[in-house]
Design a protein around this motif. Sequence first.
Motif, short mmCIF file in Angstrom:
data_model
loop_
_atom_site.label_atom_id
_atom_site.label_comp_id
_atom_site.label_asym_id
_atom_site.label_seq_id
_atom_site.Cartn_x
_atom_site.Cartn_y
_atom_site.Cartn_z
N LEU A 56 3.96 -11.60 17.44
CA LEU A 56 2.59 -11.28 17.04
C LEU A 56 2.19 -12.03 15.78
CD1 LEU A 56 2.60 -7.45 17.79
CD2 LEU A 56 1.34 -9.21 19.04
N SER A 57 3.13 -12.19 14.85
CA SER A 57 2.84 -12.96 13.65
C SER A 57 2.45 -14.38 14.01
CB SER A 57 4.06 -12.96 12.73
OG SER A 57 3.83 -13.73 11.57
N ALA A 58 3.16 -14.97 14.97
CA ALA A 58 2.84 -16.34 15.40
C ALA A 58 1.49 -16.40 16.09
CB ALA A 58 3.94 -16.84 16.34
N ARG A 59 1.18 -15.38 16.90
CA ARG A 59 -0.12 -15.35 17.59
C ARG A 59 -1.26 -15.21 16.59
NH1 ARG A 59 0.00 -13.59 23.16
NH2 ARG A 59 -1.76 -12.20 22.78
N LEU A 60 -1.07 -14.37 15.57
CA LEU A 60 -2.09 -14.22 14.55
C LEU A 60 -2.25 -15.50 13.74
CD1 LEU A 60 -1.24 -10.61 13.34
CD2 LEU A 60 -3.36 -11.32 14.46
N ARG A 61 -1.15 -16.18 13.47
CA ARG A 61 -1.22 -17.44 12.73
C ARG A 61 -2.04 -18.47 13.51
NH1 ARG A 61 3.83 -18.57 12.68
NH2 ARG A 61 4.23 -16.96 11.13
N ALA A 62 -1.86 -18.49 14.83
CA ALA A 62 -2.64 -19.40 15.67
C ALA A 62 -4.12 -19.05 15.65
CB ALA A 62 -2.11 -19.37 17.10
N SER A 63 -4.43 -17.79 15.35
CA SER A 63 -5.83 -17.35 15.25
C SER A 63 -6.41 -17.59 13.86
CB SER A 63 -5.94 -15.87 15.60
OG SER A 63 -5.51 -15.61 16.91
N GLY A 64 -5.57 -18.04 12.94
CA GLY A 64 -6.04 -18.32 11.58
C GLY A 64 -5.73 -17.24 10.58
N LEU A 65 -4.82 -16.30 10.92
CA LEU A 65 -4.49 -15.20 10.02
C LEU A 65 -3.01 -15.25 9.64
CD1 LEU A 65 -6.39 -12.25 11.75
CD2 LEU A 65 -7.16 -13.64 9.82
N ASP A 66 -2.74 -15.11 8.36
CA ASP A 66 -1.38 -15.13 7.87
C ASP A 66 -0.89 -13.70 7.69
OD1 ASP A 66 1.04 -15.67 6.70
OD2 ASP A 66 0.21 -16.21 4.74
N VAL A 67 -0.14 -13.21 8.67
CA VAL A 67 0.42 -11.86 8.62
C VAL A 67 1.91 -11.95 8.88
CG1 VAL A 67 0.34 -9.51 9.54
CG2 VAL A 67 -1.74 -10.89 9.51
N PRO A 68 2.75 -11.74 7.88
CA PRO A 68 4.20 -11.81 8.10
C PRO A 68 4.66 -10.71 9.05
CG PRO A 68 3.72 -10.91 5.93
CD PRO A 68 2.42 -11.39 6.48
N GLU A 69 5.76 -10.95 9.73
CA GLU A 69 6.22 -10.00 10.76
C GLU A 69 6.53 -8.62 10.17
OE1 GLU A 69 10.44 -10.80 12.19
OE2 GLU A 69 9.80 -12.79 11.52
N GLU A 70 6.96 -8.58 8.89
CA GLU A 70 7.25 -7.28 8.29
C GLU A 70 6.00 -6.47 8.01
OE1 GLU A 70 7.55 -10.43 4.95
OE2 GLU A 70 8.17 -10.23 7.05
N SER A 71 4.83 -7.08 8.18
CA SER A 71 3.56 -6.37 7.98
C SER A 71 2.91 -5.97 9.30
CB SER A 71 2.59 -7.24 7.17
OG SER A 71 3.07 -7.45 5.86
N ILE A 72 3.69 -5.98 10.37
CA ILE A 72 3.18 -5.62 11.70
C ILE A 72 3.96 -4.41 12.21
CG2 ILE A 72 2.94 -6.39 14.09
CD1 ILE A 72 2.60 -9.24 13.00
N TRP A 73 3.24 -3.42 12.72
CA TRP A 73 3.85 -2.18 13.22
C TRP A 73 3.32 -1.93 14.62
CZ3 TRP A 73 8.03 0.14 11.92
CH2 TRP A 73 8.28 1.48 12.26
N THR A 74 4.20 -1.97 15.62
CA THR A 74 3.80 -1.81 17.01
C THR A 74 4.20 -0.44 17.54
OG1 THR A 74 5.89 -2.60 17.96
CG2 THR A 74 4.27 -4.29 17.31
N SER A 75 3.63 -0.09 18.69
CA SER A 75 4.03 1.18 19.30
C SER A 75 5.50 1.15 19.71
CB SER A 75 3.14 1.49 20.51
OG SER A 75 3.32 0.52 21.54
#
Length: 266
Positions: A56-75
């Motif tokens: 997801l971090s890579a997908r967000l980066r491709a969208s122009g958003l810098d979100v490290p993987e430790e800042s993502i919480w999934t179900s």
Amino acid sequence: MRTRDEIECWLTDMDGVLVHENQAVPGASDLLQQWRFENKPFLVLTNNSIFTPRDLSARLRASGLDVPEESIWTSALATAAFLKEQAPGGSAFVIGEAGLTTALHEAGFIMTEVNPDFVVVGETRNYSFEAITKAIRCINKGARFIATNPDATGPSAEGVLPATGAISALITKATGRDPYVVGKPNPMMFRSALNRIGAHSENTGMIGDRMDTDVVAGIEAGLHTVLVLTGISDQAEIEKYPFRPNEVLGSVAELLNDEPIETETY
């Protein structure tokens, strides 16, 4: 009543809030930068259990958003955290993708088809009759039934696809057993996210685009709730519900400070 100025930590939904159709929502990148500059802990939440945080971090980066993987919480992560508390070192028969199996492995769970403690259903693009049949038989033998999220459908280029909630309903019909659903709108997912960043509900805000998941779960978890209109909700949708978010905004751009963010130059 809390004001936005009192919020020290943020939880935010992903699709419809930060990104729309794989493009960053205007203001989303600046808001993430603002939170980092102000040292405000945040997590990006999603009910999608298919992908790992790294994916997801890579997908967000491709969208122009810098979100490290430790800042993502999934179900999937929330489900793994919940099951680790319920049955440390337990076993599970899993219907799902890498996001779910990886989270459960990292939580110390064993994947098995033989007398598992739990049947865990998440999202996948490859639901199989064979796997669903195995899940039904495991539950009939005593396995406890867990679902990562209640979403009945998911999007695709060709139209809607059956998702976790639809498959869970099929299994419920065959077994007479309802799953315990960990993801939104269960506030359990928000509480586990708060624990992840060491936050407290009294000073945490939740940004979402859905009244029936983001807002209601945020209210039940005791958070300051913000609904943005860049996703599926509009004013008519808001009026359908007996509860209200603390704020309704056009987009996350309205959360930006008036002052420009200072950046260091080298």
